[in-house]
Motif scaffolding. Structure first.
Motif, PDB file in Angstrom:
ATOM      1  N   SER A 128       0.831  -1.200   0.000  1.00 11.18           N
ATOM      2  CA  SER A 128       0.000   0.000   0.000  1.00 11.18           C
ATOM      3  C   SER A 128       0.869   1.255   0.000  1.00 11.18           C
ATOM      4  N   PRO A 129       0.324   2.389  -0.442  1.00 10.90           N
ATOM      5  CA  PRO A 129       1.113   3.631  -0.463  1.00 10.90           C
ATOM      6  C   PRO A 129       1.673   4.033   0.901  1.00 10.90           C
ATOM      7  N   ASN A 130       0.937   3.724   2.001  1.00 14.39           N
ATOM      8  CA  ASN A 130       1.449   4.067   3.333  1.00 14.39           C
ATOM      9  C   ASN A 130       2.371   2.991   3.908  1.00 14.39           C
ATOM     10  N   GLU A 131       2.629   1.941   3.110  1.00 19.73           N
ATOM     11  CA  GLU A 131       3.567   0.867   3.449  1.00 19.73           C
ATOM     12  C   GLU A 131       3.145   0.071   4.694  1.00 19.73           C
ATOM     13  N   LYS A 132       1.836   0.019   4.962  1.00 21.57           N
ATOM     14  CA  LYS A 132       1.341  -0.715   6.126  1.00 21.57           C
ATOM     15  C   LYS A 132       0.591  -1.994   5.757  1.00 21.57           C
ATOM     16  N   TYR A 133       0.118  -2.088   4.505  1.00 22.13           N
ATOM     17  CA  TYR A 133      -0.721  -3.216   4.112  1.00 22.13           C
ATOM     18  C   TYR A 133      -0.267  -3.803   2.787  1.00 22.13           C
ATOM     19  N   ILE A 134      -0.722  -5.020   2.530  1.00 21.12           N
ATOM     20  CA  ILE A 134      -0.440  -5.715   1.276  1.00 21.12           C
ATOM     21  C   ILE A 134      -1.760  -6.205   0.695  1.00 21.12           C
ATOM     22  N   VAL A 135      -1.997  -5.925  -0.564  1.00 21.67           N
ATOM     23  CA  VAL A 135      -3.102  -6.561  -1.269  1.00 21.67           C
ATOM     24  C   VAL A 135      -2.510  -7.715  -2.069  1.00 21.67           C
ATOM     25  N   TYR A 136      -3.163  -8.858  -2.045  1.00 22.45           N
ATOM     26  CA  TYR A 136      -2.669 -10.021  -2.781  1.00 22.45           C
ATOM     27  C   TYR A 136      -3.852 -10.898  -3.178  1.00 22.45           C
ATOM     28  N   THR A 137      -3.622 -11.746  -4.153  1.00 21.23           N
ATOM     29  CA  THR A 137      -4.639 -12.671  -4.625  1.00 21.23           C
ATOM     30  C   THR A 137      -4.133 -14.099  -4.470  1.00 21.23           C
ATOM     31  N   VAL A 138      -5.019 -14.981  -4.034  1.00 22.66           N
ATOM     32  CA  VAL A 138      -4.734 -16.404  -4.019  1.00 22.66           C
ATOM     33  C   VAL A 138      -5.400 -17.010  -5.251  1.00 22.66           C
ATOM     34  N   ALA A 139      -4.618 -17.659  -6.090  1.00 25.68           N
ATOM     35  CA  ALA A 139      -5.140 -18.221  -7.334  1.00 25.68           C
ATOM     36  C   ALA A 139      -6.299 -19.170  -7.057  1.00 25.68           C
ATOM     37  N   ALA A 140      -7.369 -19.038  -7.858  1.00 27.24           N
ATOM     38  CA  ALA A 140      -8.570 -19.869  -7.750  1.00 27.24           C
ATOM     39  C   ALA A 140      -9.300 -19.652  -6.423  1.00 27.24           C
ATOM     40  N   ASP A 141      -9.036 -18.524  -5.756  1.00 27.20           N
ATOM     41  CA  ASP A 141      -9.732 -18.227  -4.500  1.00 27.20           C
ATOM     42  C   ASP A 141     -10.278 -16.804  -4.547  1.00 27.20           C
ATOM     43  N   GLN A 142      -9.614 -15.847  -3.892  1.00 24.59           N
ATOM     44  CA  GLN A 142     -10.061 -14.467  -3.882  1.00 24.59           C
ATOM     45  C   GLN A 142      -8.895 -13.550  -3.529  1.00 24.59           C
ATOM     46  N   THR A 143      -9.206 -12.259  -3.389  1.00 24.68           N
ATOM     47  CA  THR A 143      -8.197 -11.253  -3.073  1.00 24.68           C
ATOM     48  C   THR A 143      -8.341 -10.808  -1.626  1.00 24.68           C
ATOM     49  N   TYR A 144      -7.208 -10.577  -0.976  1.00 26.62           N
ATOM     50  CA  TYR A 144      -7.170 -10.241   0.445  1.00 26.62           C
ATOM     51  C   TYR A 144      -6.298  -9.005   0.681  1.00 26.62           C
ATOM     52  N   ILE A 145      -6.469  -8.416   1.870  1.00 22.44           N
ATOM     53  CA  ILE A 145      -5.556  -7.394   2.366  1.00 22.44           C
ATOM     54  C   ILE A 145      -5.049  -7.849   3.726  1.00 22.44           C
ATOM     55  N   CYS A 146      -3.732  -7.827   3.903  1.00 24.72           N
ATOM     56  CA  CYS A 146      -3.127  -8.198   5.179  1.00 24.72           C
ATOM     57  C   CYS A 146      -2.141  -7.122   5.606  1.00 24.72           C
ATOM     58  N   ASP A 147      -1.674  -7.197   6.858  1.00 30.90           N
ATOM     59  CA  ASP A 147      -0.615  -6.291   7.287  1.00 30.90           C
ATOM     60  C   ASP A 147       0.742  -6.938   7.008  1.00 30.90           C
ATOM     61  N   LEU A 148       1.814  -6.273   7.362  1.00 26.57           N
ATOM     62  CA  LEU A 148       3.145  -6.767   7.014  1.00 26.57           C
ATOM     63  C   LEU A 148       3.580  -7.972   7.832  1.00 26.57           C
ATOM     64  N   THR A 149       2.817  -8.307   8.870  1.00 21.17           N
ATOM     65  CA  THR A 149       3.114  -9.521   9.634  1.00 21.17           C
ATOM     66  C   THR A 149       2.389 -10.733   9.073  1.00 21.17           C
ATOM     67  N   GLY A 150       1.451 -10.498   8.125  1.00 24.39           N
ATOM     68  CA  GLY A 150       0.686 -11.586   7.528  1.00 24.39           C
ATOM     69  C   GLY A 150      -0.696 -11.766   8.123  1.00 24.39           C
ATOM     70  N   LYS A 151      -1.131 -10.834   8.990  1.00 24.67           N
ATOM     71  CA  LYS A 151      -2.470 -10.932   9.564  1.00 24.67           C
ATOM     72  C   LYS A 151      -3.493 -10.396   8.563  1.00 24.67           C
ATOM     73  N   ILE A 152      -4.470 -11.234   8.186  1.00 19.15           N
ATOM     74  CA  ILE A 152      -5.484 -10.819   7.219  1.00 19.15           C
ATOM     75  C   ILE A 152      -6.432  -9.796   7.851  1.00 19.15           C
ATOM     76  N   LYS A 153      -6.611  -8.680   7.140  1.00 18.90           N
ATOM     77  CA  LYS A 153      -7.484  -7.610   7.619  1.00 18.90           C
ATOM     78  C   LYS A 153      -8.837  -7.609   6.912  1.00 18.90           C
ATOM     79  N   TYR A 154      -8.820  -7.803   5.593  1.00 19.22           N
ATOM     80  CA  TYR A 154     -10.062  -7.737   4.823  1.00 19.22           C
ATOM     81  C   TYR A 154     -10.046  -8.779   3.703  1.00 19.22           C
TER      82      TYR A 154
END
Length: 272
Positions: free
Chosen positions: A202-228
């Motif tokens: 993310s622009p504020n360098e606090k989150y990551i958006v990523y996609t899991v193939a054949a599943d869906q897209t998620y947002i997590c923090d830099l420790t790997g905790k899923i937020k959304y």
């Protein structure tokens, strides 16, 4: 299967997302035509004045100059169109060139001035080199045989004492999700053992958006905790203010794309 873009439409969307809860297309322009060839994976330069594209099979890079309204070719190097990046002042582009020797792939990293097309070698041919990323500190980041490398724009190693000040980097590698900070590499895989694609910080360098193939897209923090959880949202990209995700909703018949639409979703998934 590549995301094929025969006609690129420039949607001036992100500038209004900060100010409005309603999405409106304020302008639509056709930039390229099918008789000019095929263009893939468009990227704006940081200053927003040019849009760069990969060509067929990632052989070469072309760009559209929005000020002069013209299409031009930057280079025709093998592999150059895969994962290229820009200097923060939009004057230079960094890319990986691939060559094959006795059946083995060797990759070099080049720095090319956009206005003059003059090139210089940043890293000579090596095995297992990732595409380059340019940090906010204007250093070049890549991995070589799985090891993290930071070099200056002159091709010299970054002093280890300065790595703590480098911005974090996220990377998909071998289907896993990694975070690079303080010169070290950490596996996070927030969704467990899966095929991770399209990860972006993310622009504020606090989150990551990523996609899991054949599943869906998620947002997590830099420790790997899923937020959304954002549901089906391919090729996600952050808006400049970090509040929205622009993505592709596509359909295919197993061989070819049959339809594709652009959507936006708020970071928490509440507005779509």
């Amino acid at each position: 299967m590549y995301i094929r873009i025969l006609t690129v439409l420039c949607f001036l969307i992100m500038s209004i997302l900060t100010y409005s809860q309603e999405l409106r297309i304020v302008k639509k322009e056709q930039l390229t035509y099918s008789n000019q060839g095929s263009f893939y994976f468009p990227k704006f330069t940081p200053d927003g004045n040019k849009i760069f594209f990969a060509r067929d099979n990632f052989k070469g890079i072309s760009y559209f100059d929005l000020k002069n309204w013209r299409l031009d070719e930057l280079n025709a190097e093998y592999g150059a169109g895969y994962g290229f990046g820009f200097s923060n002042d939009s004057k230079f582009i960094y890319y990986r060139k691939d060559e094959f020797k006795k059946g083995l792939k060797y990759s070099s990293i080049y720095k090319q001035e956009i206005s003059t097309k003059k090139k210089e070698t940043i890293l000579p041919g090596n095995r297992e080199v990732s595409p380059p990323l340019i940090t906010k500190q204007e250093n070049c980041f890549f991995t070589q045989k799985g090891k993290v490398k930071y070099i200056t724009q002159q091709g010299k190693p970054v002093d280890k004492s300065k790595l703590a000040k480098e911005s974090p980097v996220v990377l998909n590698e071998d289907g896993n999700l990694y975070v690079f900070r303080n010169g070290s590499k950490k596996l996070i895989n927030p969704s467990g053992k899966n095929a991770y694609i399209w990860a972006e910080l993310s622009p504020n360098e606090k989150y990551i958006v990523y996609t899991v193939a054949a599943d869906q897209t998620y947002i997590c923090d830099l420790t790997g905790k899923i937020k959304y959880k954002l549901g089906y949202a391919n090729a996600p990209k952050w808006s400049p203010d970090g509040k929205w995700i622009l993505f592709m909703d596509d359909k295919n018949d197993g061989d070819n794309y049959t339809s594709s639409e652009l959507w936006v979703v708020s970071m928490d998934g509440s507005k779509r």
